[in-house]
Design an enzyme around this catalytic site. Structure first.
Site, PDB file in Angstrom:
ATOM      1  N   ARG A 126      -2.456   5.931 -12.352  1.00  0.00           N
ATOM      2  CA  ARG A 126      -2.316   4.516 -12.726  1.00  0.00           C
ATOM      3  C   ARG A 126      -3.682   3.888 -12.944  1.00  0.00           C
ATOM      4  O   ARG A 126      -4.683   4.296 -12.376  1.00  0.00           O
ATOM      5  CB  ARG A 126      -1.587   3.746 -11.614  1.00  0.00           C
ATOM      6  CG  ARG A 126      -0.109   4.011 -11.541  1.00  0.00           C
ATOM      7  CD  ARG A 126       0.533   3.099 -10.505  1.00  0.00           C
ATOM      8  NE  ARG A 126       0.699   1.737 -11.005  1.00  0.00           N
ATOM      9  CZ  ARG A 126       0.562   0.657 -10.243  1.00  0.00           C
ATOM     10  NH1 ARG A 126       0.196   0.751  -8.994  1.00  0.00           N
ATOM     11  NH2 ARG A 126       0.764  -0.536 -10.762  1.00  0.00           N
ATOM     12  N   LYS A 191      -0.555  11.484   0.454  1.00  0.00           N
ATOM     13  CA  LYS A 191      -0.098  11.520  -0.935  1.00  0.00           C
ATOM     14  C   LYS A 191       0.097  12.953  -1.420  1.00  0.00           C
ATOM     15  O   LYS A 191      -0.806  13.779  -1.358  1.00  0.00           O
ATOM     16  CB  LYS A 191      -1.086  10.794  -1.841  1.00  0.00           C
ATOM     17  CG  LYS A 191      -0.584  10.656  -3.273  1.00  0.00           C
ATOM     18  CD  LYS A 191      -1.448   9.728  -4.097  1.00  0.00           C
ATOM     19  CE  LYS A 191      -0.971   9.619  -5.531  1.00  0.00           C
ATOM     20  NZ  LYS A 191      -1.750   8.665  -6.327  1.00  0.00           N
ATOM     21  N   ARG A 326      -0.684  -1.611  -0.095  1.00  0.00           N
ATOM     22  CA  ARG A 326      -1.110  -0.797   1.032  1.00  0.00           C
ATOM     23  C   ARG A 326      -0.665  -1.437   2.340  1.00  0.00           C
ATOM     24  O   ARG A 326      -0.341  -2.635   2.373  1.00  0.00           O
ATOM     25  CB  ARG A 326      -2.635  -0.605   1.037  1.00  0.00           C
ATOM     26  CG  ARG A 326      -3.441  -1.885   1.191  1.00  0.00           C
ATOM     27  CD  ARG A 326      -4.921  -1.609   1.013  1.00  0.00           C
ATOM     28  NE  ARG A 326      -5.189  -1.069  -0.320  1.00  0.00           N
ATOM     29  CZ  ARG A 326      -6.365  -0.535  -0.670  1.00  0.00           C
ATOM     30  NH1 ARG A 326      -7.347  -0.452   0.198  1.00  0.00           N
ATOM     31  NH2 ARG A 326      -6.533  -0.078  -1.892  1.00  0.00           N
TER      32      ARG A 326
END
Length: 329
Positions: A126, A191, A326
């Site tokens: 992104r 992740k 976040r």
């Protein structure tokens, strides 16, 4: 030497090194009818792509860990008869970019066609961020799709793809992934994968999509630590072994099935499926929107795929754009 012939040589080199033994440059040169200097140059090219190749004077070359190379025929063995084609590249700038260029040139891509590559030199996440994808250590996967209802019908699409990836990991690999709005997949808080969807079309006409998915499979730990600025996970560390060719076919099948469901029913049926896997469900979060910082409790997404954050008793909705979510520190 063309790029194709260079890759053929490098693939043969990797097939030799894949047994974990040392091979001298002179022996490899004789087998491939190349000079030792040419062999050394090919090894350096492979190392620049992120491959961990030992070079020991007097012994030769050896791979630090075995590789499983992508193979179109091996992938086809795992596909159903009605699956769209899957194309395999060795090295490319970006699988998403390759499919977008083909669309822009007027090529009609079969719905569900997939392009995968061993390595990307310009993989993107992104906001144009670099996606780290060293050779044969991750899965760089892009799928072509079309929405007849236009770009407006694509709202919530990245969440649908996230649900599809999570379902595959749960059903086929017995993992417990989490989803981070709007396009990341996590494993144990780290992740594992990212999604990048690019659109081409008119708001009131047929919309062409390229759905990019990057999954960490077996990242070289030392290099990844230098390249990735957040905690990461990969599949091999958790599963031990993994058939990347089978993974490609499973990912195509699961994504295509859920995209067809999305076309018929919209995002609403996926709301609960996303929310029960949401990484920040009912947690205090920070959301950066340009220069604005929003704090509150995250309540997942609504029936349109908007992120819902509650602040001082008031719920706010957010959808895409330059947003960064976040956990509150």
């Amino acid at each position: 030497m063309t790029e194709h012939s260079s890759w053929q040589i490098q693939r043969r080199l990797l097939q030799y090194l894949n047994d974990g033994q040392f091979y001298s440059g002179s022996w490899l040169g004789k087998e491939l009818q190349l000079s030792r200097t040419a062999i050394a140059n090919h090894m350096q090219q492979l190392q620049r792509l992120g491959l961990d190749i030992f070079s020991v004077k007097g012994k030769g070359y050896r791979l630090a860990t075995p590789l499983q190379l992508l193979d179109r025929e091996a992938i086809q063995q795992w596909q159903s008869d009605d699956s769209a084609p899957i194309e395999v590249l060795s090295i490319t700038d970006s699988t998403n970019l390759q499919l977008m260029q083909r669309l822009q040139q007027g090529e009609v891509l079969p719905k569900g066609l997939v392009l995968v590559a061993e390595a990307q030199t310009a993989g993107r996440g992104r906001h144009g961020r670099l996606w780290y994808s060293p050779f044969a250590a991750s899965l760089s996967f892009s799928m072509a799709w079309q929405l007849e209802q236009g770009i407006q019908a694509a709202m919530g699409l990245s969440l649908v793809v996230g649900v599809a990836v999570a379902e595959m990991l749960e059903a086929d690999y017995q993992l417990s992934p989490q989803l981070k709005w709007p396009n990341d997949i996590y494993l144990a808080g780290k992740k594992l994968a990212g999604i990048l969807i690019e659109l081409s079309g008119q708001s009131d006409g047929r919309c062409q999509l390229v759905i990019g998915i990057g999954i960490n499979v077996q990242l070289p730990a030392g290099q990844a630590a230098r390249q990735i600025d957040q905690p990461w996970a990969d599949l091999t560390s958790v599963l031990g072994t993994l058939d990347r060719n089978q993974l490609v076919a499973r990912l195509q099948s699961r994504c295509a099935g859920q995209l067809r469901r999305f076309e018929l029913q919209g995002f609403a049926p996926f709301q609960a499926e996303f929310n029960r896997r949401h990484l920040f469900a009912n947690q205090a979060v920070q959301l950066m929107q340009g220069q604005q910082l929003v704090r509150g409790i995250c309540h997942g997404v609504d029936a349109q795929g908007n992120l819902v954050i509650e602040n001082q008793g008031k719920k706010q909705l957010f959808h895409g754009g330059e947003l960064s979510l976040r956990a509150e520190n």
